[in-house]
Design an enzyme around this catalytic site. Structure first.
Site, mmCIF file in Angstrom:
data_model
loop_
_atom_site.group_PDB
_atom_site.id
_atom_site.type_symbol
_atom_site.label_atom_id
_atom_site.label_comp_id
_atom_site.label_asym_id
_atom_site.label_seq_id
_atom_site.Cartn_x
_atom_site.Cartn_y
_atom_site.Cartn_z
ATOM 1 N N SER A 152 0.835 -1.206 0.000
ATOM 2 C CA SER A 152 0.000 0.000 0.000
ATOM 3 C C SER A 152 0.864 1.248 0.000
ATOM 4 C CB SER A 152 -0.899 -0.002 1.240
ATOM 5 O OG SER A 152 -1.525 1.254 1.438
ATOM 6 N N TYR A 175 -2.252 0.640 9.810
ATOM 7 C CA TYR A 175 -2.407 -0.169 8.597
ATOM 8 C C TYR A 175 -1.148 -0.066 7.741
ATOM 9 C CZ TYR A 175 -4.252 -1.739 4.079
ATOM 10 O OH TYR A 175 -4.446 -2.396 2.876
#
Length: 283
Positions: A152, A175
């Site tokens: 990501s 995250y």
């Protein structure tokens, strides 16, 4: 980095396991790999079972073969035999795409609970590494394997001014930390497996991929920065290039890879050219 040929290469005879394959990036990669001849085993949690069956039906309608395996990746026992279950359909898994990810709590580091952090890392780091360990014996024995971990853009703290609200940026920090850990494992595993025929890479959207779960933020970003939004086809193209190509140890964004390798952007059928690395996903 030497760019491979961008000509279509067959994956016939290969067996691919794609996690989180019921929608979004996972579905796109599964369909694209099947278009190149790979036999697909698609997995998701039970709540996405119906959508997962739809992906397999889509692949079958295009002449491919696919099977489904249901597993809760947050549960160590439930995922303990996932690769063995997947291998029972078409043979040993030699392409593993760790796409499934989760963010159980939308909270900044100062407030995310221990339970939320544990579940997040269980799915985003522990599960991919467990599946790698399960798949590696057969890959090593066969002298060929491909592991692709989906990362990501959130692995890096964005510069000020933020591209989104401060609350959203802060809530993505843990995250992003889990994905940063996954990238470090990717590079370490690639180094460990040097010369074995098993290649390990990590791939991330350049900013944000237009998926079902990210539709709201993608739509907002596209109003002012359409170039920040990419289609799932962009991720699928880059994933295919990495799996078919010679590189290992890369942690790279989709558009950077396509630009450096001068690869066209194709549709999920693997044939139709949609554009190139600069094609936005604003459709």
């Amino acid at each position: 980095m030497t760019a491979p040929s961008t000509a279509r290469q067959s994956l016939s005879g290969r067996v691919a396991l794609v996690t989180g394959a019921s929608r979004g990036i996972g579905r796109a990669i599964a369909v694209r790999l099947a278009a190149h001849g790979a036999s697909l085993v698609a997995t998701s949690s039970a709540r996405s079972a119906e959508a997962l069956e739809g992906v397999c039906a889509e692949i079958a309608a295009q002449g491919g073969q696919a099977a489904t395996v249901i597993a809760d990746l947050a549960d160590a026992e439930a995922r303990a035999d996932l690769v063995a279950r997947a291998s029972s359909y078409f043979g040993a898994v030699d392409i593993l795409v760790n796409n499934a990810a989760a963010m159980p709590e939308f909270a900044p580091p100062s407030r995310m609970s221990l339970a939320g952090r544990q579940q997040l890392f269980a799915i985003n780091l522990d599960a991919p590494l467990d599946l790698c360990q399960q798949a590696l014996p057969a890959m090593r024995s066969n002298g060929w394997g491909r592991i692709l971990n989906i990362s990501s853009d959130t692995v890096r703290q964005p510069p000020v001014p933020y591209p989104a609200s401060a609350d959203m940026v802060h809530a993505l920090a843990v995250y992003g930390a889990s994905k940063a850990a996954l990238e470090r494992v990717t590079q370490g595993l690639a180094a460990e497996l040097h010369g074995s025929g098993v290649q390990v890479n990590a791939l991330a959207p350049s900013r944000i991929a237009r998926t079902e779960s990210a539709e709201r933020i993608a739509t907002e970003m596209a109003k002012t920065h359409p170039e920040w939004v990419e289609s799932v086809e962009t991720m699928a193209e880059a994933a295919y290039q990495l799996i078919a190509g010679p590189s290992t140890g890369l942690c790279i964004s989709s558009r950077a890879l396509l630009q450096q390798w001068q690869a066209p952007l194709r549709a999920l059928d693997g044939h139709t050219v949609l554009g190139d690395c600069m094609t936005p996903g604003v459709a």
